[in-house]
Design an enzyme around this catalytic site. Structure first.
Site, PDB file in Angstrom:
ATOM      1  CG  ASN A  60      50.319  59.621  40.774  1.00  0.00           C
ATOM      2  OD1 ASN A  60      49.989  60.572  41.466  1.00  0.00           O
ATOM      3  ND2 ASN A  60      50.182  58.376  41.185  1.00  0.00           N
ATOM      4  CG  HIS A 115      47.579  54.796  35.219  1.00  0.00           C
ATOM      5  ND1 HIS A 115      48.823  54.935  34.643  1.00  0.00           N
ATOM      6  CD2 HIS A 115      47.764  54.920  36.554  1.00  0.00           C
ATOM      7  CE1 HIS A 115      49.720  55.122  35.595  1.00  0.00           C
ATOM      8  NE2 HIS A 115      49.104  55.132  36.764  1.00  0.00           N
TER       9      HIS A 115
HETATM   10  P1  AMP Z   1      51.313  55.211  39.092  1.00  0.00           P
HETATM   11  O1  AMP Z   1      52.303  55.130  40.215  1.00  0.00           O
HETATM   12  O2  AMP Z   1      50.385  56.378  39.206  1.00  0.00           O
HETATM   13  O3  AMP Z   1      52.003  55.119  37.751  1.00  0.00           O
HETATM   14  O4  AMP Z   1      50.374  53.957  39.247  1.00  0.00           O
HETATM   15  C1  AMP Z   1      50.710  52.688  38.796  1.00  0.00           C
HETATM   16  C2  AMP Z   1      49.873  51.728  39.572  1.00  0.00           C
HETATM   17  O5  AMP Z   1      49.839  50.513  38.864  1.00  0.00           O
HETATM   18  C3  AMP Z   1      50.393  51.396  40.979  1.00  0.00           C
HETATM   19  O6  AMP Z   1      49.413  51.780  41.915  1.00  0.00           O
HETATM   20  C4  AMP Z   1      50.594  49.883  40.944  1.00  0.00           C
HETATM   21  O7  AMP Z   1      50.187  49.244  42.137  1.00  0.00           O
HETATM   22  C5  AMP Z   1      49.735  49.468  39.770  1.00  0.00           C
HETATM   23  N1  AMP Z   1      50.170  48.268  39.076  1.00  0.00           N
HETATM   24  C6  AMP Z   1      51.415  47.952  38.666  1.00  0.00           C
HETATM   25  N2  AMP Z   1      51.430  46.775  38.022  1.00  0.00           N
HETATM   26  C7  AMP Z   1      50.148  46.339  38.006  1.00  0.00           C
HETATM   27  C8  AMP Z   1      49.505  45.179  37.482  1.00  0.00           C
HETATM   28  N3  AMP Z   1      50.180  44.219  36.845  1.00  0.00           N
HETATM   29  N4  AMP Z   1      48.170  45.047  37.653  1.00  0.00           N
HETATM   30  C9  AMP Z   1      47.471  46.002  38.309  1.00  0.00           C
HETATM   31  N5  AMP Z   1      48.024  47.118  38.824  1.00  0.00           N
HETATM   32  C10 AMP Z   1      49.345  47.295  38.680  1.00  0.00           C
END
Ligand code: AMP
Length: 115
Positions: A89, A102
């Site tokens: 994203n 990511h």
């Molecule tokens: P995005 O919305 O593409 O920026 O993805 C961010 C992702 O990070 C989401 O799917 C969240 O569930 C995940 N996320 C947020 N905080 C954490 C964390 N502390 N550990 C693992 N995943 C996380």
């Protein structure tokens, strides 16, 4: 602009926990804390890049190659060679919520029937 206090930067520094799948000099792969699929892993490069556009434009070639190799190695560890989806994203308007580049690696039976 890159925020050094984003949650993935904290995880990379060891200031926040994660469930590690794979790590090398270039990247860290860990379980998504709120999975949206049966398998939902995130791979982050070890560098300060906000999104895939920033990463592809500005990361050194060695880091870019190392990052994509880490994605492949994570897929191999997960046993998903021919059964996974990747998502990167980019921008709040497209659903990005953490502004450290990511790649989502996801796999789920449901993917056979949706887009
Ligand atoms: P995005 O919305 O593409 O920026 O993805 C961010 C992702 O990070 C989401 O799917 C969240 O569930 C995940 N996320 C947020 N905080 C954490 C964390 N502390 N550990 C693992 N995943 C996380």
């Amino acid at each position: 602009m890159y925020d050094k206090d984003n949650i993935f930067a904290k995880i990379l520094r060891g200031d926040a926990p994660s469930t590690k799948i794979f790590e090398d000099d270039f990247a860290l792969a860990f379980q998504n804390i709120a999975p949206r699929a049966k398998t939902h892993v995130l791979v982050v490069p070890k560098g300060e890049y906000t999104d895939i556009y920033d990463f592809s434009a500005n990361a050194p070639a060695e880091l870019q190659a190392g990052f994509w190799a880490a994605v492949r190695k994570t897929v191999d560890i997960l046993g998903l060679r021919d059964n996974f989806r990747t998502v990167a994203n980019t921008g709040a308007g497209a659903g990005q919520s953490v502004f450290h580049f990511h790649v989502h690696i996801m796999s789920d039976e449901r993917f056979k029937t949706d887009f």
